[in-house]
Design an enzyme around this catalytic site. Structure first.
Site, short mmCIF file in Angstrom:
data_model
loop_
_atom_site.label_atom_id
_atom_site.label_comp_id
_atom_site.label_asym_id
_atom_site.label_seq_id
_atom_site.Cartn_x
_atom_site.Cartn_y
_atom_site.Cartn_z
N TYR A 1 108.76 95.61 16.51
CA TYR A 1 109.80 95.68 17.56
C TYR A 1 110.22 94.32 18.11
O TYR A 1 111.03 94.25 19.02
CB TYR A 1 109.40 96.64 18.69
CG TYR A 1 108.14 96.26 19.44
CD1 TYR A 1 108.18 95.40 20.54
CD2 TYR A 1 106.91 96.78 19.06
CE1 TYR A 1 107.03 95.07 21.22
CE2 TYR A 1 105.76 96.46 19.74
CZ TYR A 1 105.82 95.60 20.82
OH TYR A 1 104.68 95.27 21.49
N LYS B 1 91.49 97.66 19.71
CA LYS B 1 91.68 99.12 19.63
C LYS B 1 90.48 99.85 19.00
O LYS B 1 90.25 101.01 19.29
CB LYS B 1 92.97 99.46 18.86
CG LYS B 1 94.22 99.13 19.66
CD LYS B 1 95.48 99.57 18.94
CE LYS B 1 96.73 99.12 19.68
NZ LYS B 1 97.96 99.54 19.04
N GLY C 1 101.76 99.86 4.61
CA GLY C 1 100.69 99.28 5.42
C GLY C 1 99.55 100.27 5.56
O GLY C 1 99.75 101.49 5.41
N LEU D 1 108.30 99.87 12.55
CA LEU D 1 107.47 99.85 13.76
C LEU D 1 107.44 98.46 14.40
O LEU D 1 107.05 98.32 15.56
CB LEU D 1 106.05 100.34 13.44
CG LEU D 1 105.97 101.74 12.82
CD1 LEU D 1 104.51 102.19 12.71
CD2 LEU D 1 106.76 102.77 13.62
P1 NAP Z 1 96.87 95.33 11.14
O1 NAP Z 1 95.81 96.30 11.51
O2 NAP Z 1 96.56 93.90 11.04
O3 NAP Z 1 97.50 95.83 9.74
C1 NAP Z 1 98.52 95.13 9.12
C2 NAP Z 1 98.92 95.84 7.83
O4 NAP Z 1 100.01 95.14 7.30
C3 NAP Z 1 97.83 95.82 6.77
O5 NAP Z 1 97.94 96.99 6.01
C4 NAP Z 1 98.19 94.59 5.95
O6 NAP Z 1 97.80 94.69 4.59
C5 NAP Z 1 99.69 94.62 5.99
N1 NAP Z 1 100.24 93.28 5.88
C6 NAP Z 1 100.02 92.21 6.68
N2 NAP Z 1 100.72 91.15 6.23
C7 NAP Z 1 101.39 91.57 5.13
C8 NAP Z 1 102.26 90.92 4.21
N3 NAP Z 1 102.61 89.65 4.37
N4 NAP Z 1 102.78 91.66 3.19
C9 NAP Z 1 102.45 92.95 3.04
N5 NAP Z 1 101.61 93.60 3.85
C10 NAP Z 1 101.08 92.92 4.90
O7 NAP Z 1 98.10 95.40 12.17
P2 NAP Z 1 98.57 96.67 13.03
O8 NAP Z 1 97.83 96.70 14.31
O9 NAP Z 1 98.53 97.87 12.17
O10 NAP Z 1 100.09 96.29 13.37
C11 NAP Z 1 101.10 96.27 12.38
C12 NAP Z 1 102.44 96.03 13.03
O11 NAP Z 1 102.81 97.18 13.78
C13 NAP Z 1 102.43 94.90 14.07
O12 NAP Z 1 102.73 93.68 13.44
C14 NAP Z 1 103.50 95.30 15.06
O13 NAP Z 1 104.73 94.68 14.74
C15 NAP Z 1 103.66 96.78 14.84
N6 NAP Z 1 103.31 97.53 16.10
C16 NAP Z 1 104.30 98.20 16.72
C17 NAP Z 1 104.05 98.92 17.86
C18 NAP Z 1 105.16 99.64 18.57
O14 NAP Z 1 104.97 100.17 19.67
N7 NAP Z 1 106.34 99.70 17.97
C19 NAP Z 1 102.74 98.97 18.39
C20 NAP Z 1 101.75 98.27 17.73
C21 NAP Z 1 102.05 97.54 16.57
P3 NAP Z 1 96.34 94.27 4.08
O15 NAP Z 1 95.51 95.51 4.20
O16 NAP Z 1 96.57 93.88 2.68
O17 NAP Z 1 95.88 93.15 4.94
#
Ligand code: NAP
Length: 462
Positions: free
Chosen positions: A411, A269, A325, A409
């Site tokens: 799913y 992205k 997050g 978020l």
């Molecule tokens: P990302 O860029 O990797 O960010 C993940 C975030 O979660 C970071 O802030 C990370 O903290 C935190 N995190 C990861 N593991 C953790 C843990 N064990 N405990 C506490 N915090 C944790 O991922 P992303 O692209 O934002 O995606 C996040 C989630 O959004 C995905 O897993 C997915 O389920 C969901 N999503 C949903 C949709 C939808 O259409 N509903 C679309 C896309 C994604 P740090 O900064 O400390 O690493």
């Protein structure tokens, strides 16, 4: 023959080129502006002058809905593409050709036309303003794009016929495309369908490809959803998985195969932003692109994730929110919450990232363990907590109270441990699927100019 529909601004040659094409294909030529004049017995300037533009658009919508379904070349009024209902009618089982022309040529061609002005601006400025305002609609309307600036109508008709006969991708691009997909992990039926679409010579030269670009990508529900929508709306496209570790390779292939659009997912992205020709303002502010639209030789990047978070929360405008997050999706979520005038505090495992995102989006930030002091109306989980491999809830049971709205978020699974806990405590809950539905709806609009009801998307996802 499939219907040929010509779209584009005034002065791009739709009427003259349409007449030539209709004569060559021995089918009827229909011009929606002429049909409006015939049906109302009034000229278009008179309708605008006496009843206003809104009334004109209503009549135009009825005329477009009543067009014959096949064997015709249809020229549309310059603003018809803006209406999503028109686009659903015009796209159905049709080849839509967008005619483009440079500003000087348009100005010259329409300077003496009696058509009513659409703004109070001088003609040249009005043309520039309207082209800019309708740009995305025109692009979404295009199966084929033909620049008529330096051509005669007869030459433009030759170009259109050639593209209809042969399609846009060259035989070598088609071969490369087949090799790319054969080298990947596609299941046999998906691969067979692609070999059919990319065959050379093609069995249907006008079938356009779209897909999800990611690594991995095969878990995406995009192909199932979009292919069902193509069948429902009579759109000659096929949506597939573009899975490769290098986004540059996917983008090069997409350009050479004349792909219509890509949904972009993890981990591309951010990286894809450097590979498109333009990034729209919201995507630039969020710092991520999840949608690429290819049209008329250029690629534009958009972000629909933030709209997917915003839509289910509209009724909570002005609330106090906690965002858990600070990664990619959290950035889109922060943008949505701020757009809804919420007072947002970002909590993140790594506090520096919360601080950085807060500074970028005008939110507050705090340490994760301060949640109990905030008492928010809304909590949005933008961490992966709750999905495999870490299926814990990001909040403890006692942190969830009945007045709280919980939007997870994540799913997969649809009912996460956090949602289950919130339901048990009597909270209002919103599942991650709602974000997926709303962002996909926005993507479909960017790709085709059609507004799909959320219910239709929900039906195909269940
Ligand atoms: P990302 O860029 O990797 O960010 C993940 C975030 O979660 C970071 O802030 C990370 O903290 C935190 N995190 C990861 N593991 C953790 C843990 N064990 N405990 C506490 N915090 C944790 O991922 P992303 O692209 O934002 O995606 C996040 C989630 O959004 C995905 O897993 C997915 O389920 C969901 N999503 C949903 C949709 C939808 O259409 N509903 C679309 C896309 C994604 P740090 O900064 O400390 O690493």
């Amino acid at each position: 023959m499939k219907r040929i529909v010509l779209t584009g601004f005034r002065g791009t040659g739709k009427t003259e080129i349409g007449r030539i094409l209709a004569a060559q294909h021995r089918v009827v030529f229909l011009d929606t502006d002429s049909l409006i004049e015939q049906q109302t017995g009034r000229s278009i300037p008179d309708i605008f002058h006496e009843d206003g533009e809104e009334r004109f658009r209503t009549i135009e919508r009825d005329v477009i809905a009543g067009l014959p379904p096949a064997d015709a070349v249809i020229s549309t009024g310059g603003g018809a593409v803006v209406d999503p209902v028109n686009m659903a009618h015009l796209r159905r089982d049709s080849t839509v050709v967008l005619l483009t022309t440079d500003l000087d040529a348009i100005e010259q061609r329409i300077a003496r036309s009696p058509r009513p002005p659409l703004t109070n601006l001088p003609l040249r400025e009005e043309i520039a303003e309207m082209l800019d305002r309708r740009r995305q609609n025109y692009r979404a309307s295009a199966d084929l794009c033909v620049d008529t600036s330096g051509t005669t109508p007869a030459t433009a008709a030759v170009i259109i016929n050639d593209r209809i006969d042969k399609g846009v991708p060259t035989p070598s691009a088609r071969k490369e495309g087949v090799a790319f997909f054969r080298g990947g992990r596609l299941a046999a039926p998906a691969l067979r369908r692609l070999e059919e679409v990319l065959a050379s010579p093609p069995s249907d030269p006008l079938t356009r490809l779209l897909g999800v670009a990611g690594y991995p990508a095969l878990h995406s529900r995009g192909p199932r959803l979009f292919n069902a929508l193509f069948a429902e709306y009579g759109i000659n496209c096929h949506y597939t998985f573009f899975e490769d570790p290098v986004i540059g390779r996917i983008m090069d292939l997409a350009r050479s195969l004349d792909v219509k659009g890509l949904s972009v997912t993890i981990p591309f992205k951010q990286d894809v932003m450097a590979l498109v020709d333009e990034v729209d303002e919201a995507a630039r502010n969020i710092g991520a692109v999840n949608t690429v639209v290819f049209a008329c030789g250029s690629a534009t990047g958009y972000n629909t994730d933030w709209l997917g978070v915003r839509k289910p929360l509209v009724s909570l405008k002005g609330s106090k929110a906690v965002l858990l997050g600070a990664g990619g999706v959290a950035s889109a979520a922060a943008f949505a919450l701020v757009d809804l005038d919420m007072d947002v505090t970002i909590l993140n495992r790594t506090p520096e990232k919360a601080k950085e995102l807060a500074a970028r989006t005008g939110c507050r930030w705090a340490a994760w363990d301060t949640f109990d002091q905030i008492h928010p109306d809304l909590v949005v989980n933008a961490t992966p907590l709750g999905m495999e491999p870490d299926t814990r809830s990001p909040l403890r049971e006692e942190q969830v109270y009945p007045d709280l709205t919980v939007f997870d978020l994540v799913y997969t699974p649809p009912v996460t441990p956090l949602i289950e806990m919130a339901l048990g405590r009597g909270c209002r809950t919103i599942q991650g699927t709602e974000m997926f539905i709303e962002q996909a709806k926005e993507q479909f609009w960017l790709f085709f100019g059609i507004d799909v009801p959320s219910e239709t998307i929900r039906k195909y996802l269940s």
